[in-house]
Design a protein around this motif. Structure first.
Motif, PDB file in Angstrom:
ATOM      1  N   VAL A  82      44.267  33.656  34.226  1.00 46.09           N
ATOM      2  CA  VAL A  82      43.658  34.930  34.826  1.00 46.09           C
ATOM      3  C   VAL A  82      42.692  35.518  33.956  1.00 46.09           C
ATOM      4  O   VAL A  82      42.949  35.660  32.798  1.00 46.09           O
ATOM      5  N   GLN A  83      41.131  35.660  34.439  1.00 50.37           N
ATOM      6  CA  GLN A  83      40.394  36.592  33.797  1.00 50.37           C
ATOM      7  C   GLN A  83      40.653  37.853  34.087  1.00 50.37           C
ATOM      8  O   GLN A  83      40.518  38.392  35.364  1.00 50.37           O
ATOM      9  N   VAL A  84      40.810  38.692  33.305  1.00 49.09           N
ATOM     10  CA  VAL A  84      40.837  40.192  33.556  1.00 49.09           C
ATOM     11  C   VAL A  84      39.275  40.836  33.195  1.00 49.09           C
ATOM     12  O   VAL A  84      39.167  40.764  31.980  1.00 49.09           O
ATOM     13  N   THR A  85      39.009  41.720  34.319  1.00 52.34           N
ATOM     14  CA  THR A  85      37.874  42.235  33.844  1.00 52.34           C
ATOM     15  C   THR A  85      37.778  43.818  34.156  1.00 52.34           C
ATOM     16  O   THR A  85      38.581  44.385  34.779  1.00 52.34           O
ATOM     17  N   LEU A  86      36.772  44.605  33.647  1.00 57.64           N
ATOM     18  CA  LEU A  86      36.828  45.881  33.472  1.00 57.64           C
ATOM     19  C   LEU A  86      36.639  46.632  35.002  1.00 57.64           C
ATOM     20  O   LEU A  86      37.535  47.449  35.137  1.00 57.64           O
ATOM     21  N   GLY A  87      35.903  46.125  35.737  1.00 54.68           N
ATOM     22  CA  GLY A  87      35.732  46.832  37.102  1.00 54.68           C
ATOM     23  C   GLY A  87      34.811  48.208  36.694  1.00 54.68           C
ATOM     24  O   GLY A  87      34.071  48.215  35.973  1.00 54.68           O
ATOM     25  N   ASN A  88      35.445  49.294  37.160  1.00 57.15           N
ATOM     26  CA  ASN A  88      34.842  50.659  37.110  1.00 57.15           C
ATOM     27  C   ASN A  88      35.645  51.367  36.035  1.00 57.15           C
ATOM     28  O   ASN A  88      36.638  52.005  36.207  1.00 57.15           O
TER      29      ASN A  88
END
Length: 140
Positions: A82-88
């Motif tokens: 899983v790639q975990v990204t920041l978002g807002n």
């Protein structure tokens, strides 16, 4: 028009039925930068292409991240990537003596990987190139 109706009904009968995807919830902890952090991974998996989408929440800090990846079945264990990204998230905008920075995220992306065996996920969370062991248990 009357000839098209049977063809349309036939095509609708051949279309795959939309099945709701079950939501999986996993919770656990990891020691990141000398402090124990509590995490909750909530996701659904597309059964056709094994694509995973959901969120990773840091329950200790209240931060929430977008999670996308795969959950690939195997012979003895299932592989989770899983790639975990920041978002807002808040971004830093600052300046000192005319020199400034803008748009720098205060949090970092991460990569979650490991194996699922039954109700247990054993893997690691990689943040800024450093791996931290992570153990999650299925809640739902």
């Amino acid at each position: 028009m009357k000839r098209l109706l049977p063809i349309a009904l036939l095509l609708m009968a051949c279309a795959p039925a939309v099945r709701p995807q079950p939501v999986q919830v996993w919770e656990g902890s990891a020691r990141v930068l000398l402090t124990v952090q509590q995490y909750r991974l909530t996701f659904t998996v597309n059964p056709v292409n094994y694509a995973l989408s959901g969120t990773l929440a840091n329950l200790s800090s209240g931060d929430r991240f977008e999670a996308t990846g795969t959950l690939l079945p195997g012979t003895d264990a299932t592989e989770l990537s899983v790639q975990v990204t920041l978002g807002n998230v808040p971004r830093l905008n600052a300046g000192i003596l005319g020199f400034g920075i803008s748009g720098v995220a205060l949090k970092s992306d991460a990569f979650l990987s490991g194996q699922v065996r039954g109700e247990l996920f054993d893997g690691s969370l990689r943040v800024n190139g450093i791996r931290y062991p992570l153990m999650l248990r299925r809640v739902q």
